[in-house]
Write a protein that holds these residues in place. Structure first.
Motif, PDB file in Angstrom:
ATOM      1  N   GLY A  46       0.855  -1.184   0.000  1.00 11.44           N
ATOM      2  CA  GLY A  46       0.000   0.000   0.000  1.00 11.44           C
ATOM      3  C   GLY A  46       0.884   1.223   0.000  1.00 11.44           C
ATOM      4  N   PRO A  47       0.313   2.402   0.236  1.00 11.63           N
ATOM      5  CA  PRO A  47       1.120   3.623   0.231  1.00 11.63           C
ATOM      6  C   PRO A  47       2.306   3.506   1.192  1.00 11.63           C
ATOM      7  CG  PRO A  47      -1.206   4.153   0.309  1.00 11.63           C
ATOM      8  CD  PRO A  47      -1.095   2.665   0.495  1.00 11.63           C
ATOM      9  N   ASN A 102       3.441  -7.324  -6.236  1.00 11.86           N
ATOM     10  CA  ASN A 102       3.524  -5.880  -6.035  1.00 11.86           C
ATOM     11  C   ASN A 102       4.814  -5.388  -5.393  1.00 11.86           C
ATOM     12  OD1 ASN A 102       1.087  -4.865  -7.217  1.00 11.86           O
ATOM     13  ND2 ASN A 102       0.003  -6.014  -5.636  1.00 11.86           N
ATOM     14  N   ASN A 123      -0.965  -3.036  -7.969  1.00 14.88           N
ATOM     15  CA  ASN A 123      -1.077  -1.934  -7.012  1.00 14.88           C
ATOM     16  C   ASN A 123      -0.764  -0.652  -7.794  1.00 14.88           C
ATOM     17  OD1 ASN A 123      -0.390   0.126  -5.184  1.00 14.88           O
ATOM     18  ND2 ASN A 123       0.190  -1.360  -3.612  1.00 14.88           N
ATOM     19  N   GLN A 124      -1.796   0.107  -8.095  1.00 13.47           N
ATOM     20  CA  GLN A 124      -1.635   1.313  -8.912  1.00 13.47           C
ATOM     21  C   GLN A 124      -0.757   2.368  -8.249  1.00 13.47           C
ATOM     22  OE1 GLN A 124      -2.760   1.560 -12.223  1.00 13.47           O
ATOM     23  NE2 GLN A 124      -2.911  -0.615 -11.731  1.00 13.47           N
ATOM     24  N   THR A 125      -0.717   2.389  -6.929  1.00 11.58           N
ATOM     25  CA  THR A 125       0.160   3.327  -6.228  1.00 11.58           C
ATOM     26  C   THR A 125       1.616   3.017  -6.550  1.00 11.58           C
ATOM     27  OG1 THR A 125      -1.457   3.577  -4.446  1.00 11.58           O
ATOM     28  CG2 THR A 125       0.820   4.222  -3.956  1.00 11.58           C
ATOM     29  N   GLN A 141       2.433   4.122 -10.004  1.00  8.73           N
ATOM     30  CA  GLN A 141       2.618   5.586 -10.028  1.00  8.73           C
ATOM     31  C   GLN A 141       3.974   5.997  -9.457  1.00  8.73           C
ATOM     32  OE1 GLN A 141       0.387   6.661 -12.478  1.00  8.73           O
ATOM     33  NE2 GLN A 141       1.059   8.444 -11.366  1.00  8.73           N
ATOM     34  N   TYR A 142       4.413   5.332  -8.388  1.00 12.76           N
ATOM     35  CA  TYR A 142       5.742   5.627  -7.845  1.00 12.76           C
ATOM     36  C   TYR A 142       6.798   5.454  -8.934  1.00 12.76           C
ATOM     37  CZ  TYR A 142       4.019   5.216  -2.953  1.00 12.76           C
ATOM     38  OH  TYR A 142       3.358   5.372  -1.754  1.00 12.76           O
ATOM     39  N   THR A 145       6.378   8.158 -11.754  1.00 10.24           N
ATOM     40  CA  THR A 145       6.752   9.482 -11.255  1.00 10.24           C
ATOM     41  C   THR A 145       8.239   9.565 -10.967  1.00 10.24           C
ATOM     42  OG1 THR A 145       4.578   9.736 -10.240  1.00 10.24           O
ATOM     43  CG2 THR A 145       6.321  11.146  -9.388  1.00 10.24           C
ATOM     44  N   ALA A 188       8.636  10.681  -5.523  1.00 12.27           N
ATOM     45  CA  ALA A 188       7.705  10.066  -4.577  1.00 12.27           C
ATOM     46  C   ALA A 188       8.235  10.188  -3.151  1.00 12.27           C
ATOM     47  CB  ALA A 188       7.468   8.601  -4.942  1.00 12.27           C
ATOM     48  N   ALA A 223       6.274  12.101  -0.240  1.00 14.06           N
ATOM     49  CA  ALA A 223       5.895  11.356   0.968  1.00 14.06           C
ATOM     50  C   ALA A 223       6.473  12.028   2.209  1.00 14.06           C
ATOM     51  CB  ALA A 223       6.359   9.910   0.887  1.00 14.06           C
TER      52      ALA A 223
END
Length: 170
Positions: free
Chosen positions: A75-76, A111, A146-148, A151-152, A155, A160, A164
């Protein structure tokens, strides 16, 4: 700490680990065998370096194998966890450059291991889109669901990490 988000509808992988590129493998602790039963993936001496983002007793590797452990959630991530991912990827890339075999693993090998393996590919010169595609092609279409995490990678972990670090606890 809860480290795995349950059931995004992803089936267990069909192999304990898969080669992403020469010397770099991605895998998990569990996989589905040919009989359809969930199997445990136990690492012995197949790899020179094992990076575990999830651990369970009895899953190896052999005591003589270099083993780095950094349990992170699916997760994040905090800035500290993102920094750990960056450091693990740099270490894995250096090992690959030195012709050492590396396994990056998590629970199922989708993931967390995908994040570190993709970042390793980026450290080795791949662009993020190619690294993500290679992870999915090599391990499973379910890898990096895991789309997060995706994105990390798109990006950039440096950005990131900075973003964060701006988050303030409530």
């Amino acid at each position: 700490m809860k480290t795995r988000q349950r059931d995004r509808g992803a089936p267990e992988p069909q192999a304990p680990w898969n080669e992403v590129r020469p010397q770099l493998w991605q895998g998990g602790h569990f996989w589905t065998g040919p009989d359809g039963e969930v199997q445990t993936a136990v690492v012995g001496t197949e790899f020179d370096l094992v990076i575990s983002l999830f651990t369970r007793p009895g899953h190896g590797p052999h005591p003589g194998v270099d083993h780095l452990i950094s349990e992170i959630p699916d997760g994040p991530l905090t800035a500290e966890q993102l920094h750990s991912v960056q450091q693990l990827a740099v270490t894995a890339a250096e090992a690959v450059r030195n012709d050492r075999t590396v396994l990056v693993r998590c629970h199922s090998g989708y993931n967390r291991s995908g994040l570190v393996a993709a970042q390793t590919l980026i450290e080795l010169g791949q662009d993020p889109a190619t690294a993500i595609a290679l992870i999915r092609q090599s391990r499973s279409p379910w890898a990096l669901n895991n789309q997060t995490f995706e994105q990390y990678l798109r990006t950039g972990l440096d950005v990131a990490y900075l973003l964060a670090g701006l988050e303030t606890p409530s």
